[in-house]
Design a protein around this motif. Structure first.
Motif, PDB file in Angstrom:
ATOM      1  N   SER A 107      -0.004  -1.093  -0.012  1.00  0.00           N
ATOM      2  CA  SER A 107       0.220   0.081  -0.247  1.00  0.00           C
ATOM      3  C   SER A 107       1.070   1.110   0.218  1.00  0.00           C
ATOM      4  O   SER A 107       0.473   2.238  -1.030  1.00  0.00           O
ATOM      5  CB  SER A 107      -1.285   0.202   1.243  1.00  0.00           C
ATOM      6  N   PHE A 129       1.998   1.524  -3.739  1.00  0.00           N
ATOM      7  CA  PHE A 129       1.034   1.840  -4.396  1.00  0.00           C
ATOM      8  C   PHE A 129       0.713   3.634  -3.955  1.00  0.00           C
ATOM      9  O   PHE A 129       1.125   4.119  -5.101  1.00  0.00           O
ATOM     10  CB  PHE A 129      -0.254   1.612  -3.987  1.00  0.00           C
ATOM     11  N   LYS A 133      -3.016  -4.857  -5.539  1.00  0.00           N
ATOM     12  CA  LYS A 133      -2.085  -3.425  -5.747  1.00  0.00           C
ATOM     13  C   LYS A 133      -1.384  -3.417  -6.113  1.00  0.00           C
ATOM     14  O   LYS A 133      -1.241  -2.525  -6.999  1.00  0.00           O
ATOM     15  CB  LYS A 133      -2.105  -2.896  -3.782  1.00  0.00           C
TER      16      LYS A 133
END
Length: 330
Positions: free
Chosen positions: A100, A103, A243
């Motif tokens: 995450s 990202f 992701k």
């Protein structure tokens, strides 16, 4: 009188064209604001009425809860949601695990910036400032260098090859090539990925998926649709892979879109159109002539070099035939 007006317009053609461009852009902004206001304002008012009705119904069904306590709870919930933390019971995923965070860094450095996840601590905010201060220029430099290398293989060599080999008009073939490249990019970057997102995100329609692809790859990044953030749409075992795949899609898609944009910007027709709005060059005639000669010489050298590359096989064949010939050089 007519000749004087025509001469005046000719002398200030660049300024007049720029004024026309500025006026057109201002009208385009006003038109967009009017359309969005006319389309979105009724939906906003309807949503406000529904929320107020739901709030009053909740207070009516739960008389023990005061309006002030409900307002306090909603304020804290909305504040936490702005930082990517949801109060829903099924929202247990971490926003700052490694994938995450990867990202997040990709959206920051490409200036997409969804805004769904933001640094919570003061240290994270300070690091984000310095990280972006160095990372965004480096990202722009990297993307520029990568796009220029891809442009040679995808655009410049094919156009130059067909222009030299087949005698095809370079401006016309460049326009056809840019159109074909745009169609392929639209298919591979928007239409097909939208189908994938529509299947993986059950709450998204195809239009919403296509909207996400366009908003993301153009680095607008409104953040109203973020894949993998809708709860219970992707199994936890595949969330990390999902992701990572989205991160790669955004980076590769941005590069491909920049290649298409650069290809269109290099069209002779578009260059001639853009030149109308540039400031006229008032340099001395000798300096202008030197610049034109330098540009012509540089263009000839590039053309000769490309011609040598394209005709290397024919030169090799001639050399082989000369070696077979026993006739001495005169």
């Amino acid at each position: 009188m007519y000749r004087q007006c025509a001469s005046l317009v000719e002398r200030h053609r660049s300024e007049l064209s720029f004024a026309l461009l500025l006026s057109g852009y201002a009208l385009y902004l006003i038109l967009g604001a009017w359309v969005f206001s006319a389309v979105e304002l009724p939906y906003e008012q309807r949503l406000r009425e529904q929320l107020e009705t739901a709030r009053q119904k909740f207070l009516w069904d739960n008389a023990c809860v005061s309006d002030e306590r409900l307002e306090e709870l909603l304020t804290r919930a909305l504040h936490a949601n702005n930082y990517g933390v949801s109060v829903l019971g099924n929202a247990s995923e971490n926003n700052w695990d490694f994938i995450s965070s990867l990202f997040f860094t990709s959206t920051v450095l490409t200036t997409t910036g969804y805004g769904h996840t933001v640094p919570l601590s003061d240290g994270g905010k300070a690091f984000c400032v310095f990280y972006s201060l160095l990372g965004i220029p480096v990202t722009l430099l990297f993307l520029s260098a990568l796009v220029q290398r891809i442009m040679v293989l995808v655009t410049r060599r094919p156009v130059a090859y067909l222009h030299l080999r087949w005698g095809v008009s370079k401006p016309k073939f460049a326009a056809v090539h840019a159109a074909c490249l745009s169609v392929v990019a639209a298919l591979l970057l928007f239409l097909l990925p939208a189908v994938v997102f529509c299947r993986l995100e059950p709450l998204w329609s195809y239009l919403e998926s296509l909207y996400f692809c366009f908003i993301s790859l153009t680095t607008i990044g409104l953040g109203d649709y973020v894949p993998g953030e809708t709860h219970n749409t992707v199994p936890n075992s595949h969330r990390t892979l999902y992701k990572l795949a989205i991160t790669l899609y955004l980076l590769l898609g941005l590069v491909c879109l920049l290649v298409v944009v650069e290809t269109c910007c290099e069209l002779p027709q578009l260059k001639s159109f853009r030149r109308r709005f540039y400031r006229e060059n008032n340099a001395p005639e000798s300096e202008t002539r030197d610049q034109e000669e330098f540009s012509s010489t540089e263009h000839d050298q590039m053309t000769d070099h490309l011609t040598d590359q394209l005709t290397f096989s024919s030169v090799s064949a001639q050399a082989a035939s000369l070696r077979q010939d026993n006739t001495p050089w005169q």
